[in-house]
Design a protein around this motif. Structure first.
Motif, PDB file in Angstrom:
ATOM      1  N   PRO A  45      26.439  45.286   5.423  1.00 26.48           N
ATOM      2  CA  PRO A  45      27.298  46.391   5.868  1.00 26.48           C
ATOM      3  C   PRO A  45      27.421  47.452   4.779  1.00 26.48           C
ATOM      4  O   PRO A  45      27.433  47.120   3.586  1.00 26.48           O
ATOM      5  N   PRO A  46      27.510  48.737   5.170  1.00 29.56           N
ATOM      6  CA  PRO A  46      27.611  49.826   4.169  1.00 29.56           C
ATOM      7  C   PRO A  46      28.802  49.622   3.263  1.00 29.56           C
ATOM      8  O   PRO A  46      29.919  49.364   3.742  1.00 29.56           O
ATOM      9  N   PRO A  47      28.636  49.709   1.955  1.00 28.60           N
ATOM     10  CA  PRO A  47      29.741  49.506   1.017  1.00 28.60           C
ATOM     11  C   PRO A  47      30.671  50.721   0.993  1.00 28.60           C
ATOM     12  O   PRO A  47      30.278  51.839   1.339  1.00 28.60           O
ATOM     13  N   GLU A  48      31.884  50.506   0.555  1.00 23.60           N
ATOM     14  CA  GLU A  48      32.812  51.616   0.352  1.00 23.60           C
ATOM     15  C   GLU A  48      32.278  52.529  -0.765  1.00 23.60           C
ATOM     16  O   GLU A  48      31.725  52.047  -1.765  1.00 23.60           O
ATOM     17  N   ARG A  49      32.477  53.851  -0.569  1.00 26.38           N
ATOM     18  CA  ARG A  49      31.955  54.784  -1.580  1.00 26.38           C
ATOM     19  C   ARG A  49      32.633  54.573  -2.934  1.00 26.38           C
ATOM     20  O   ARG A  49      31.993  54.717  -3.984  1.00 26.38           O
ATOM     21  N   LEU A  50      33.904  54.213  -2.938  1.00 25.97           N
ATOM     22  CA  LEU A  50      34.589  53.976  -4.200  1.00 25.97           C
ATOM     23  C   LEU A  50      33.965  52.816  -4.955  1.00 25.97           C
ATOM     24  O   LEU A  50      33.845  52.849  -6.184  1.00 25.97           O
ATOM     25  N   VAL A  51      33.542  51.784  -4.197  1.00 29.06           N
ATOM     26  CA  VAL A  51      32.899  50.636  -4.841  1.00 29.06           C
ATOM     27  C   VAL A  51      31.565  51.058  -5.438  1.00 29.06           C
ATOM     28  O   VAL A  51      31.215  50.673  -6.563  1.00 29.06           O
ATOM     29  N   VAL A  52      30.807  51.855  -4.695  1.00 30.96           N
ATOM     30  CA  VAL A  52      29.511  52.336  -5.210  1.00 30.96           C
ATOM     31  C   VAL A  52      29.735  53.188  -6.457  1.00 30.96           C
ATOM     32  O   VAL A  52      29.008  53.067  -7.457  1.00 30.96           O
ATOM     33  N   SER A  53      30.773  54.008  -6.426  1.00 28.85           N
ATOM     34  CA  SER A  53      31.059  54.862  -7.578  1.00 28.85           C
ATOM     35  C   SER A  53      31.433  54.013  -8.789  1.00 28.85           C
ATOM     36  O   SER A  53      30.960  54.259  -9.918  1.00 28.85           O
ATOM     37  N   SER A  54      32.283  53.029  -8.571  1.00 33.76           N
ATOM     38  CA  SER A  54      32.709  52.146  -9.672  1.00 33.76           C
ATOM     39  C   SER A  54      31.522  51.366 -10.224  1.00 33.76           C
ATOM     40  O   SER A  54      31.369  51.209 -11.437  1.00 33.76           O
ATOM     41  N   ALA A  55      30.646  50.888  -9.318  1.00 31.92           N
ATOM     42  CA  ALA A  55      29.463  50.144  -9.753  1.00 31.92           C
ATOM     43  C   ALA A  55      28.547  51.011 -10.595  1.00 31.92           C
ATOM     44  O   ALA A  55      28.001  50.573 -11.623  1.00 31.92           O
ATOM     45  N   THR A  56      28.372  52.245 -10.171  1.00 30.87           N
ATOM     46  CA  THR A  56      27.492  53.162 -10.917  1.00 30.87           C
ATOM     47  C   THR A  56      28.040  53.421 -12.307  1.00 30.87           C
ATOM     48  O   THR A  56      27.299  53.368 -13.302  1.00 30.87           O
ATOM     49  N   LEU A  57      29.337  53.674 -12.411  1.00 29.54           N
ATOM     50  CA  LEU A  57      29.929  53.959 -13.715  1.00 29.54           C
ATOM     51  C   LEU A  57      29.844  52.730 -14.617  1.00 29.54           C
ATOM     52  O   LEU A  57      29.518  52.849 -15.815  1.00 29.54           O
ATOM     53  N   THR A  58      30.104  51.547 -14.040  1.00 32.86           N
ATOM     54  CA  THR A  58      30.037  50.317 -14.833  1.00 32.86           C
ATOM     55  C   THR A  58      28.624  50.083 -15.344  1.00 32.86           C
ATOM     56  O   THR A  58      28.408  49.732 -16.519  1.00 32.86           O
ATOM     57  N   LEU A  59      27.644  50.267 -14.463  1.00 29.41           N
ATOM     58  CA  LEU A  59      26.242  50.084 -14.858  1.00 29.41           C
ATOM     59  C   LEU A  59      25.864  51.025 -15.997  1.00 29.41           C
ATOM     60  O   LEU A  59      25.246  50.611 -16.992  1.00 29.41           O
ATOM     61  N   LEU A  60      26.228  52.283 -15.866  1.00 22.70           N
ATOM     62  CA  LEU A  60      25.860  53.269 -16.888  1.00 22.70           C
ATOM     63  C   LEU A  60      26.535  52.954 -18.223  1.00 22.70           C
ATOM     64  O   LEU A  60      25.928  53.106 -19.282  1.00 22.70           O
ATOM     65  N   ARG A  61      27.785  52.503 -18.191  1.00 20.12           N
ATOM     66  CA  ARG A  61      28.465  52.169 -19.446  1.00 20.12           C
ATOM     67  C   ARG A  61      27.812  50.971 -20.126  1.00 20.12           C
ATOM     68  O   ARG A  61      27.710  50.910 -21.350  1.00 20.12           O
ATOM     69  N   GLN A  62      27.369  49.994 -19.316  1.00 16.48           N
ATOM     70  CA  GLN A  62      26.695  48.822 -19.898  1.00 16.48           C
ATOM     71  C   GLN A  62      25.390  49.244 -20.570  1.00 16.48           C
ATOM     72  O   GLN A  62      25.081  48.806 -21.687  1.00 16.48           O
ATOM     73  N   VAL A  63      24.613  50.098 -19.885  1.00 14.87           N
ATOM     74  CA  VAL A  63      23.335  50.560 -20.455  1.00 14.87           C
ATOM     75  C   VAL A  63      23.578  51.352 -21.735  1.00 14.87           C
ATOM     76  O   VAL A  63      22.837  51.237 -22.721  1.00 14.87           O
ATOM     77  N   ALA A  64      24.658  52.165 -21.739  1.00 13.14           N
ATOM     78  CA  ALA A  64      24.939  53.015 -22.898  1.00 13.14           C
ATOM     79  C   ALA A  64      25.522  52.250 -24.065  1.00 13.14           C
ATOM     80  O   ALA A  64      25.701  52.812 -25.147  1.00 13.14           O
ATOM     81  N   SER A  65      25.832  50.955 -23.870  1.00 12.30           N
ATOM     82  CA  SER A  65      26.359  50.176 -24.998  1.00 12.30           C
ATOM     83  C   SER A  65      25.282  49.961 -26.041  1.00 12.30           C
ATOM     84  O   SER A  65      25.580  49.742 -27.218  1.00 12.30           O
ATOM     85  N   ASP A  66      24.016  49.993 -25.623  1.00 17.12           N
ATOM     86  CA  ASP A  66      22.905  49.816 -26.565  1.00 17.12           C
ATOM     87  C   ASP A  66      22.353  51.161 -27.043  1.00 17.12           C
ATOM     88  O   ASP A  66      22.067  51.336 -28.229  1.00 17.12           O
ATOM     89  N   ASP A  67      22.166  52.074 -26.134  1.00 17.18           N
ATOM     90  CA  ASP A  67      21.584  53.384 -26.478  1.00 17.18           C
ATOM     91  C   ASP A  67      22.427  54.489 -25.845  1.00 17.18           C
ATOM     92  O   ASP A  67      22.983  54.321 -24.752  1.00 17.18           O
ATOM     93  N   ARG A  68      22.482  55.632 -26.561  1.00 17.73           N
ATOM     94  CA  ARG A  68      23.127  56.791 -25.958  1.00 17.73           C
ATOM     95  C   ARG A  68      22.378  57.130 -24.669  1.00 17.73           C
ATOM     96  O   ARG A  68      21.140  57.006 -24.585  1.00 17.73           O
ATOM     97  N   LEU A  69      23.085  57.653 -23.666  1.00 19.81           N
ATOM     98  CA  LEU A  69      22.487  57.880 -22.349  1.00 19.81           C
ATOM     99  C   LEU A  69      22.728  59.329 -21.907  1.00 19.81           C
ATOM    100  O   LEU A  69      23.823  59.858 -22.063  1.00 19.81           O
ATOM    101  N   LEU A  70      21.692  59.939 -21.359  1.00 19.39           N
ATOM    102  CA  LEU A  70      21.799  61.294 -20.810  1.00 19.39           C
ATOM    103  C   LEU A  70      21.366  61.275 -19.350  1.00 19.39           C
ATOM    104  O   LEU A  70      20.264  60.830 -19.017  1.00 19.39           O
ATOM    105  N   LEU A  71      22.237  61.800 -18.481  1.00 20.05           N
ATOM    106  CA  LEU A  71      21.921  61.940 -17.065  1.00 20.05           C
ATOM    107  C   LEU A  71      21.596  63.408 -16.801  1.00 20.05           C
ATOM    108  O   LEU A  71      22.398  64.294 -17.105  1.00 20.05           O
ATOM    109  N   VAL A  72      20.428  63.657 -16.249  1.00 22.14           N
ATOM    110  CA  VAL A  72      19.981  65.029 -15.981  1.00 22.14           C
ATOM    111  C   VAL A  72      19.775  65.175 -14.476  1.00 22.14           C
ATOM    112  O   VAL A  72      18.904  64.518 -13.894  1.00 22.14           O
ATOM    113  N   ILE A  73      20.562  66.060 -13.850  1.00 23.32           N
ATOM    114  CA  ILE A  73      20.471  66.277 -12.410  1.00 23.32           C
ATOM    115  C   ILE A  73      20.155  67.748 -12.170  1.00 23.32           C
ATOM    116  O   ILE A  73      20.980  68.627 -12.452  1.00 23.32           O
ATOM    117  N   ASP A  74      18.998  68.038 -11.635  1.00 25.03           N
ATOM    118  CA  ASP A  74      18.600  69.414 -11.339  1.00 25.03           C
ATOM    119  C   ASP A  74      18.898  69.726  -9.874  1.00 25.03           C
ATOM    120  O   ASP A  74      18.980  68.829  -9.030  1.00 25.03           O
TER     121      ASP A  74
END
Length: 927
Positions: A113-142
């Motif tokens: 079933p489609p997840p709640e958008r808030l859950v997807v948003s929270s998951a995305t932020l959590t994932l990015l913070r975990q990745v950035a714990s090792d290396d600085r991270l840059l998101l580029v959206i054109d």
């Protein structure tokens, strides 16, 4: 951060060092995190900037994730987020099960079933913070506006929660675009257009062979938009690139620019497009004209119809001036490209009906609206061309004449108008390469065209710049004047133009017999010759005999200079002022012509102004500037096809090299002048070469050789008929004669100066005539009286080299009269002047005389003063005051590149490595 990116950026993005630095500093700020929106007009280079920044920070260990909004995926939920997070899919398993499942289902990696958008948003932020714990991270959206709504909501959620993290977010969008990100209050950085210098650098790098006028037009239309600079030339033909074919009033767009701009115009309602077309073709933005012309075409909806164009940020209303303004010139091009030919003609006709009180603009619109030949419209365009020409716009005048010729029903009228356009092209605009084609078209329209003054004058320019000789060109123009139907009416503009050209040909030839047809024809003008032609006929032909009589009329002409705007007339006034030593009065107006030329103005006029500036610079002691402007003139001769005039700039360069003791340059350039001038019969150029050799020989003390060169210009005891440069070597000849025991010849030449009255012509000649009389006087007391009188001539300080030479001669005479104490004053002043000018051989002469008087000048002071040239010293002082290269260039009328080159020479001379050390070094230099 500057050391990190400066080299890379300069190699890839022209003129964007500051912008890249701003973005990179934001990304790399330690543990700050955050979001930044990059905005700017279409084509300004937002994508290139964020890509360059991403590549640079990636090289420092920052991990970069990229995504871009895509139009056809705008309705696919989470398509943008999928692009961004796909490289991290292996890390989803590190999340808790709820977040892991939400991301996999949302991004299409799993089912459920489609997840709640808030859950997807929270998951995305959590994932990015975990990745950035090792290396600085840059998101580029054109292309943020094309991002699907679901991804935009999630990334907006993330972007607002990055402060204090090791994650940076960069998003790019067009200025004024309404997006989810702009509504949530994220900081925004608007990318500015390139400045003029960077725009030119970019254009030259990609299209190095553009004609200067074409380059300037592109720079103006592009307004610093990098995409426009790179794409506009691709829509032009090869002949348009090199100015063999004229550019249209509105430049065409390449396919890539059409995608950006034409599609936006086509999306507008028809009434809005129609009003934009009228505004484009009118070109002024005047709301009154826009409304009136709209009514002419039956559109009574009013300016409210432009609301959609306003909302899409294509135009805006400037309330203070009641004008409609296009946000970028490319929008105007898009408007024209989006309409039909019939629509354009209808709009031109409507504007012509409205502009009845403005004949030039009305004629142009009627010409553009016409389909078939129409003599009434052709005549209107011809009259408009003459009005345009009177304001100094030679390019516009030639274009109007060509259009007038196109609409001429009779072949004779078509030929006449094409011939005049050819003449303007040859005489002013620098379109020599198109002149031949225009003349050929004119001959086809009327085989009897060779009787036309304009065609003969154009042919003269082709002849002399094509390697032909002066006598042939002179005969061609004299025949055209004598066989013309003008009846010697002084109000006939073509006839007066021919006279001014004939005057130059006679001068170039340097022989008295060439002037006889000129004087005969001039005497037949009625009711009387125009003032400027009359003055030039006296001051530029044989000024030793006729110059004084023209001084009053010349002064009257010079008094009107502040209001003069016609570059052709400014140059002709300079011609009349040359031997009257009034070029200083032309300095400001001449610079105005040169600056117009640098911006694509008439090449021939620019060359004339450069010639006068060079000669004025030499006489006034601005020798470095003289050399630089001569180099500019030589380059312009090569670029524009006016190869004939190169000898003038060779002369100016050699004229500076001679007193500075640069014998190699003197020999090379004078030989070059002689080889060029001899087969072409340019007698004056040979006199100029002899003048340079005379000055060089006098500096070295080779007086016999100096006498031979000077007397070849004008024999002792007379001023050769119609050799105006004899005035410039009058004292040279006397000094060389005295030094070679030819006192009889020296006395005879002084007598000739007195009999012709050259001292009454200009204060400079009064100085030289007085110095010459003192040189050949045997009585010491009489010599001192004559020297004192000469040095008391008004304004002699304006000619530092001539003044120093007379002072040197005075000091030498005093020392030989055993007045060792009295001689030191004039000798010291001469030494200082020669040193300041860098006139090394003359400095040595003055120094030796001082030593012979029993006084030794401090060597340290002499060495210090000669360390920098006068112009290097001036530039160094301005740089030390804190001015940038660009500011110094604007103040001294030079290019920033030239300023940089001078400073590159100054630093090692002063033993320093930076601008910060300039002030102390200059102070130490003066100690």
């Amino acid at each position: 951060m500057g050391d990190l990116f400066e080299g890379d950026v300069r190699a890839t993005l022209v003129g964007r060092t500051r912008e890249i630095g701003r973005i990179c500093d934001f990304v790399t700020s330690t543990n700050r995190g955050g979001a930044l929106l990059i905005s700017g007009q279409a084509g300004v280079g937002k994508t290139a900037l964020i890509d360059a920044a991403a590549d640079i920070v990636s090289s420092t260990g920052t991990r970069v994730l990229r995504a871009a909004g895509v139009a056809f995926e705008a309705d696919v939920s989470y398509s943008g987020l999928n692009q961004l997070l796909f490289p991290l899919s292996d890390s989803f398993s590190a999340l808790d099960s709820v977040h892991n499942d939400a991301l996999r289902i949302a991004l299409g990696f799993g089912s459920g079933p489609p997840p709640e958008r808030l859950v997807v948003s929270s998951a995305t932020l959590t994932l990015l913070r975990q990745v950035a714990s090792d290396d600085r991270l840059l998101l580029v959206i054109d292309d943020l506006p094309w991002l699907d709504r679901a991804s935009a909501a999630v990334l907006g959620f993330v972007a607002r929660r990055l402060d204090g993290s090791r994650i940076a977010f960069l998003g790019a969008m067009r200025s004024g675009t309404e997006t989810f990100f702009s509504r949530i209050g994220l900081p925004e950085y608007e990318v500015p257009p390139l400045d003029r210098e960077a725009s030119r650098e970019l254009l030259d790098a990609r299209f190095p062979h553009l004609a200067e006028r074409v380059r300037q037009r592109l720079l103006t239309v592009a307004e610093g938009n990098p995409l426009a600079l790179l794409e506009l030339p691709t829509a032009l033909t090869g002949q348009q690139h090199v100015a063999l074919e004229g550019l249209p009033a509105v430049l065409p767009l390449s396919e890539r620019l059409q995608v950006l701009f034409v599609s936006r115009v086509l999306a507008l309602p028809a009434p809005a497009r129609h009003l934009l077309l009228l505004a484009t073709l009118d070109g002024t933005g005047d709301l009154g004209v826009l409304q009136a012309s709209a009514r002419q075409t039956g559109h009574d909806g009013g300016l409210e119809a432009l609301a959609p164009a306003e909302r899409d940020r294509l135009v805006y209303f400037e309330e203070a001036s009641r004008r409609l303004v296009f946000r970028h010139p490319l929008i105007s091009s898009a408007v024209v490209q989006a309409c039909t030919t019939a629509e354009r003609r209808s709009a031109h006709l409507a504007l012509a009906h409205v502009l009845v009180e403005q004949p030039e603009r009305r004629a142009w619109h009627l010409g553009e609206a016409s389909v078939e030949p129409d003599e009434e419209v052709a005549s209107l365009l011809e009259r408009a061309a003459h009005l345009i020409s009177a304001r100094g716009n030679a390019v516009g005048a030639a274009a109007a004449l060509v259009r007038s010729a196109d609409l001429s029903p009779r072949g004779s009228d078509r030929a006449r108008r094409l011939a005049e356009a050819a003449y303007i092209g040859a005489d002013a605009t620098g379109d020599l390469r198109s002149v031949t084609e225009l003349l050929e078209n004119a001959r086809q329209a009327d085989p009897g065209l060779m009787d036309s003054l304009h065609s003969a004058a154009a042919a003269v320019y082709l002849t002399i710049n094509g390697g032909g000789d002066i006598d042939t060109a002179h005969r061609l123009l004299v025949d055209a004047i004598e066989s013309g139907t003008h009846r010697y009416d002084a109000k006939d503009a073509a006839l007066i133009e021919a006279f001014h050209l004939l005057l130059l040909l006679c001068f170039y030839g340097g022989r008295a017999e060439l002037w006889r047809p000129f004087y005969t024809a001039l005497a037949r003008l009625h009711p009387e010759p125009p003032a400027l032609l009359s003055v030039a006929g006296k001051t530029f032909s044989d000024p030793a005999r006729s110059g004084v009589a023209a001084l009053g009329q010349l002064q009257s002409i010079l008094s009107g200079l502040p209001d003069e705007s016609d570059p052709g007339r400014i140059v002709r006034i300079g011609t009349a002022s040359l031997y009257a030593d009034r070029l200083a009065d032309l300095r400001g107006p001449s610079w105005k012509v040169v600056l117009q030329g640098r911006d694509g103005g008439p090449a021939r006029r620019t060359l004339g102004a450069l010639m006068h500036l060079c000669l004025g610079d030499f006489l006034s002691g601005r020798w470095d500037e003289c050399t630089e402007l001569a180099d500019e003139g030589l380059q312009l001769c090569e670029d524009s096809g006016y190869g004939f005039f190169a000898w003038y700039f060779w002369y100016c360069r050699a004229l500076v090299a001679a007193p500075r003791g640069d014998d190699a340059t003197v020999g090379r350039l004078t030989d070059q002048i002689v080889r060029f001038a001899t087969p072409r019969g340019i007698g004056t150029a040979l006199h100029y070469a002899r003048h340079v050799r005379t000055v060089a020989d006098l500096g070295r003390g080779e007086f016999e050789s100096a006498f031979q060169h000077a007397s070849a210009i004008s024999p002792p005891g007379i001023f050769a008929s119609h050799v105006p440069h004899a005035l410039w070597v009058a004292m040279d000849l006397v000094e060389a004669a005295v030094r070679t025991d030819r006192r009889t010849e020296a006395v005879a030449h002084v007598r000739a100066m007195r009999e012709t009255g050259i001292a009454a012509f200009t204060p400079r000649l009064a100085l030289l005539a007085g110095g010459s009389a003192a040189l050949c006087t045997e009585d010491d007391e009489e010599a001192i009286r004559l020297f004192d009188a000469a040095l008391a001539s008004p304004g002699v300080e304006r000619w530092p080299f001539d003044l120093a030479r007379v002072r040197l001669a005075y000091g030498e005479r005093l020392r030989r009269a055993q007045a060792n104490l009295e001689c030191r004053g004039p000798l010291s002043m001469a030494l200082d002047a020669f040193t300041s000018l860098g006139a090394r051989p003359w400095t040595e002469r003055a120094y030796k005389e001082l030593r012979a008087s029993g006084w030794i000048a401090p060597r340290k002071a002499a060495a210090g003063n000669t360390l920098l040239t006068p112009q290097e010293r001036q530039i160094a002082e301005l740089a030390a005051s804190g001015l940038s290269n660009k500011q110094i260039a604007a103040r001294l009328y030079l290019s920033p590149r030239t300023i940089g080159a001078h400073l590159h020479q100054v630093f090692p001379k002063l033993g320093i490595a930076s601008r910060a050390a300039l002030r102390d070094a200059l102070t130490k230099l003066d100690e």
